[in-house]
Write a protein that holds these residues in place. Structure first.
Motif, PDB file in Angstrom:
ATOM      1  N   ARG A 174      23.191  36.279  -9.700  1.00 20.72           N
ATOM      2  CA  ARG A 174      22.306  35.326  -9.015  1.00 20.72           C
ATOM      3  C   ARG A 174      20.906  35.330  -9.609  1.00 20.72           C
ATOM      4  O   ARG A 174      20.334  34.273  -9.915  1.00 20.72           O
ATOM      5  CB  ARG A 174      22.236  35.686  -7.533  1.00 20.72           C
ATOM      6  N   VAL A 202      35.536  30.509  -2.265  1.00 16.75           N
ATOM      7  CA  VAL A 202      34.508  30.152  -1.298  1.00 16.75           C
ATOM      8  C   VAL A 202      33.437  29.306  -1.981  1.00 16.75           C
ATOM      9  O   VAL A 202      32.912  29.694  -3.034  1.00 16.75           O
ATOM     10  CB  VAL A 202      33.859  31.413  -0.689  1.00 16.75           C
ATOM     11  N   GLU A 203      33.110  28.170  -1.380  1.00 19.52           N
ATOM     12  CA  GLU A 203      32.045  27.322  -1.893  1.00 19.52           C
ATOM     13  C   GLU A 203      30.694  27.827  -1.396  1.00 19.52           C
ATOM     14  O   GLU A 203      30.554  28.203  -0.228  1.00 19.52           O
ATOM     15  CB  GLU A 203      32.257  25.872  -1.451  1.00 19.52           C
ATOM     16  N   THR A 204      29.707  27.834  -2.283  1.00 16.28           N
ATOM     17  CA  THR A 204      28.383  28.306  -1.924  1.00 16.28           C
ATOM     18  C   THR A 204      27.369  27.649  -2.850  1.00 16.28           C
ATOM     19  O   THR A 204      27.638  26.592  -3.416  1.00 16.28           O
ATOM     20  CB  THR A 204      28.316  29.853  -2.000  1.00 16.28           C
ATOM     21  N   THR A 205      26.224  28.264  -3.001  1.00 17.37           N
ATOM     22  CA  THR A 205      25.193  27.802  -3.935  1.00 17.37           C
ATOM     23  C   THR A 205      24.793  28.972  -4.816  1.00 17.37           C
ATOM     24  O   THR A 205      25.168  30.121  -4.550  1.00 17.37           O
ATOM     25  CB  THR A 205      23.945  27.300  -3.191  1.00 17.37           C
ATOM     26  N   GLY A 208      23.200  31.634  -2.944  1.00 19.80           N
ATOM     27  CA  GLY A 208      24.088  32.320  -2.011  1.00 19.80           C
ATOM     28  C   GLY A 208      25.213  33.099  -2.657  1.00 19.80           C
ATOM     29  O   GLY A 208      26.062  33.665  -1.944  1.00 19.80           O
ATOM     30  N   LEU A 209      25.256  33.154  -3.990  1.00 19.71           N
ATOM     31  CA  LEU A 209      26.362  33.826  -4.682  1.00 19.71           C
ATOM     32  C   LEU A 209      26.556  35.263  -4.234  1.00 19.71           C
ATOM     33  O   LEU A 209      27.667  35.680  -3.873  1.00 19.71           O
ATOM     34  CB  LEU A 209      26.121  33.803  -6.198  1.00 19.71           C
ATOM     35  N   GLN A 211      25.379  37.010  -1.608  1.00 18.89           N
ATOM     36  CA  GLN A 211      25.688  37.204  -0.195  1.00 18.89           C
ATOM     37  C   GLN A 211      27.128  36.815   0.098  1.00 18.89           C
ATOM     38  O   GLN A 211      27.829  37.482   0.865  1.00 18.89           O
ATOM     39  CB  GLN A 211      24.736  36.382   0.670  1.00 18.89           C
ATOM     40  N   THR A 212      27.587  35.739  -0.523  1.00 22.45           N
ATOM     41  CA  THR A 212      28.974  35.304  -0.334  1.00 22.45           C
ATOM     42  C   THR A 212      29.946  36.369  -0.806  1.00 22.45           C
ATOM     43  O   THR A 212      30.933  36.683  -0.120  1.00 22.45           O
ATOM     44  CB  THR A 212      29.230  33.991  -1.088  1.00 22.45           C
TER      45      THR A 212
END
Length: 250
Positions: A174, A202-205, A208-209, A211-212
């Motif tokens: 990230r 899982v889709e994220t941003t 947010g990589l 934390q996901t």
């Protein structure tokens, strides 16, 4: 004719292997597969009388001796690798030993996990009018990465990226992407054990990589995929535009 075939098994799904790869496994006298990464079901098509061995606990010299023994007895070896052997496949070391013995070998390509992950998510690496480039890379670890290929530097291109072998440091992934100028809101996927029964995508941003990955306990066999421009509503291929002409459409 080759005696040893390095076969790309794909990411894990027994059906995501090429027809050629499966045929060679079915014909082989020795099927040598990396059990820590390749499911046993993928080599279940081997002949009943074939030797099927898990190479995970074996050293390079031990796997070489197994292959050489089969070749010297006139047999065929299917050396099964996860994904595509040309990407982080460690084929070179094995091939050099075979070359010294005059053993002919061949590589059979496979589906890499980045392609499988994006397909499972119903996404695309490229965007009409947007990025037309995909970068495959990793964080530096026990295997170093040239400074010019640091994720921070690669992120400056703003293109799609698939980051392998970096699940142990999602914060590093990230941070490097953000330092390279990638927008924090850029669409991203965190893909765990792609092609296996426990697959989870899982889709994220970009922001947010980490934390996901942490929230889901993704610590191994995890791929980070960054896909800029996924939310561009006007992104449509010219191929299907009524005014687009080519040699088969007047």
């Amino acid at each position: 004719m080759s005696s040893v075939y390095f076969i790309g098994a794909g990411p894990g799904d027994p059906e995501l292997i090429t027809v050629k790869g499966k045929r060679l496994i079915e014909q082989a006298d020795l099927v040598l597969y990396a059990g820590s990464l390749v499911p046993r079901e993928l080599v279940a098509c081997a002949r009943d009388d074939a030797e099927v061995a898990d190479s995970a606990p074996l050293s390079l010299s031990e796997t070489h001796e197994l292959m050489l023994r089969t070749v010297r007895s006139g047999g065929i070896v299917a050396r099964v690798h996860t994904g595509d052997p040309g990407l982080y496949g460690a084929v070179r070391e094995q091939a050099e030993l075979l070359d010294r013995e005059g053993v002919r070998w061949e590589i059979v390509p496979g589906v890499t996990s980045a392609s499988a992950a994006v397909a499972a998510a119903g996404r695309s690496f490229t965007v009409p009018g947007g990025t037309q480039t995909l970068i495959l890379s990793r964080l530096a670890g026990r295997t170093p990465v040239p400074e010019s290929e640091h994720l921070r530097e690669l992120a400056r291109h703003g293109s799609s990226m698939a980051v392998y072998l970096s699940a142990g440091d999602p914060e590093g992934v990230r941070n490097a992407l953000l330092e390279g100028g990638m927008a924090s809101s850029t669409f991203a996927l965190v893909a765990y054990r792609v092609g296996w029964p426990e697959e989870k995508i899982v889709e994220t941003t970009v922001s947010g990589l980490a934390q996901t990955a942490r929230d889901n306990g993704f610590t191994r066999q995890t791929l980070f995929v960054v896909l800029p421009g996924q939310d561009a509503e006007s992104a449509r291929s010219l191929l299907y535009d009524e005014d687009f002409r080519h040699m088969f459409r007047g």
